[in-house]
Design an enzyme around this catalytic site. Structure first.
Site, PDB file in Angstrom:
ATOM      1  N   GLY A 106       0.659  -1.226  -0.226  1.00  0.00           N
ATOM      2  CA  GLY A 106      -0.036  -0.086   0.001  1.00  0.00           C
ATOM      3  C   GLY A 106       0.861   1.135  -0.016  1.00  0.00           C
ATOM      4  O   GLY A 106       2.117   1.259   0.201  1.00  0.00           O
TER       5      GLY A 106
ATOM      6  N   THR B  36       8.132   5.645  -2.290  1.00  0.00           N
ATOM      7  CA  THR B  36       9.108   5.933  -1.409  1.00  0.00           C
ATOM      8  C   THR B  36      10.323   5.593  -1.977  1.00  0.00           C
ATOM      9  O   THR B  36      10.548   5.183  -3.025  1.00  0.00           O
ATOM     10  CB  THR B  36       8.685   5.122  -0.189  1.00  0.00           C
ATOM     11  OG1 THR B  36       9.470   5.549   1.007  1.00  0.00           O
ATOM     12  CG2 THR B  36       9.011   3.581  -0.374  1.00  0.00           C
TER      13      THR B  36
ATOM     14  N   HIS C 172      14.220   3.727  -0.862  1.00  0.00           N
ATOM     15  CA  HIS C 172      14.995   2.971  -0.059  1.00  0.00           C
ATOM     16  C   HIS C 172      16.371   2.907  -0.448  1.00  0.00           C
ATOM     17  O   HIS C 172      16.788   3.092  -1.743  1.00  0.00           O
ATOM     18  CB  HIS C 172      14.662   1.291  -0.318  1.00  0.00           C
ATOM     19  CG  HIS C 172      13.214   1.050   0.257  1.00  0.00           C
ATOM     20  ND1 HIS C 172      12.725   1.536   1.612  1.00  0.00           N
ATOM     21  CD2 HIS C 172      12.066   0.557  -0.193  1.00  0.00           C
ATOM     22  CE1 HIS C 172      11.574   1.273   1.732  1.00  0.00           C
ATOM     23  NE2 HIS C 172      11.119   0.357   0.510  1.00  0.00           N
TER      24      HIS C 172
ATOM     25  N   ALA D  53       8.704   5.301   7.565  1.00  0.00           N
ATOM     26  CA  ALA D  53       7.790   4.989   6.675  1.00  0.00           C
ATOM     27  C   ALA D  53       7.134   3.598   6.933  1.00  0.00           C
ATOM     28  O   ALA D  53       7.512   2.542   7.490  1.00  0.00           O
ATOM     29  CB  ALA D  53       7.975   5.067   5.275  1.00  0.00           C
TER      30      ALA D  53
ATOM     31  N   GLY E  61       6.260  -3.533   5.766  1.00  0.00           N
ATOM     32  CA  GLY E  61       6.535  -3.286   6.956  1.00  0.00           C
ATOM     33  C   GLY E  61       6.906  -1.800   7.210  1.00  0.00           C
ATOM     34  O   GLY E  61       6.213  -1.102   6.722  1.00  0.00           O
TER      35      GLY E  61
ATOM     36  N   CYS F  27       5.559   9.789  -0.378  1.00  0.00           N
ATOM     37  CA  CYS F  27       4.128   9.511  -0.178  1.00  0.00           C
ATOM     38  C   CYS F  27       3.282  10.471  -0.403  1.00  0.00           C
ATOM     39  O   CYS F  27       2.028  10.509   0.190  1.00  0.00           O
ATOM     40  CB  CYS F  27       4.092   9.063   1.560  1.00  0.00           C
ATOM     41  SG  CYS F  27       5.034   7.813   2.110  1.00  0.00           S
TER      42      CYS F  27
END
Length: 223
Positions: free
Chosen positions: A75, A79, A81, A151, A164, A182
């Protein structure tokens, strides 16, 4: 070994390819659902990438050529990483936890909040916004300045969770500038190091483990 135990795995010291991580999670989710393996929490760090959640908007990808862009089933929206960000993937059987996704997301948020508190950071939820935020005081115009430090993104398949939370320990914050994180334009991002906290990835990994047991309970197994 009890099938209800939670296996704790850490591989953040060597960046893990994102596509490999998703494939591994999907494999584990199927096995957990079939009672063929333990539930698992997996701490990883990824090479620099942008990921697009199921609610992502094309206009929020500002620089599509900067890093690889990967569509993902979690969801949320876009974002980032990358190195210096600790990602905690939780593969848990929610049918053992009341089959309540809203409560599960709330517990993930609390896990991040409690972990940050270990380092003197007051992380907070914000109504209508995803993730965990910190208040950075006021700007020269007297407006409250807020920034996102953690996040949350979740997917659930047959009542087993995956994906997660992620916590910004010491990433290059400029890497977030290729997206609207986001979908929120009016607030920035921060990290422990940006806030003057000299915690290491190992420190945060330890705090995540301690606070996971506080929030979620359960027997854990180290592998």
């Amino acid at each position: 070994m009890s099938i209800n135990s939670i296996e704790w795995k850490e591989s953040w010291e060597c960046p893990t390819d994102y596509a490999f991580a998703v494939a591994q999670m999907e494999k584990n989710v199927a096995a957990i659902r079939d009672a063929a393996c333990n539930q698992q929490v997996w701490l990883v760090e990824h090479p620099p990438i942008y990921t697009a959640g199921t609610a992502s908007r094309p206009d929020d990808l500002l620089d599509p050529n900067r890093f690889p862009v990967i569509q993902t089933g979690r969801g949320g929206q876009y974002t980032y990483h990358g190195p210096g960000q600790l990602v905690a993937y939780a593969m848990l059987d929610l049918s053992q936890r009341g089959s309540d996704i809203r409560k599960y997301v709330h517990d993930l948020e609390q896990w991040a909040i409690d972990t940050l508190f270990e380092f003197g950071i007051r992380g907070e939820r914000r109504e209508g916004r995803v993730g965990i935020w910190v208040d950075r005081g006021q700007d020269s115009n007297g407006h409250v300045v807020e920034a996102k430090i953690a996040a949350v993104g979740v997917r659930v398949r047959r009542w087993v969770s995956y994906h997660g939370i992620s916590i910004n320990v010491e990433p290059d914050l400029d890497h977030f500038s290729g997206i609207v994180p986001c979908g929120i334009q009016e607030h920035g991002v921060t990290s422990l190091v940006d806030l003057g906290i000299t915690a290491t990835m190992a420190d945060v990994a330890h705090a995540l483990r301690t606070n996971f047991e506080t929030v979620f309970g359960s027997e854990t197994i180290t592998t």
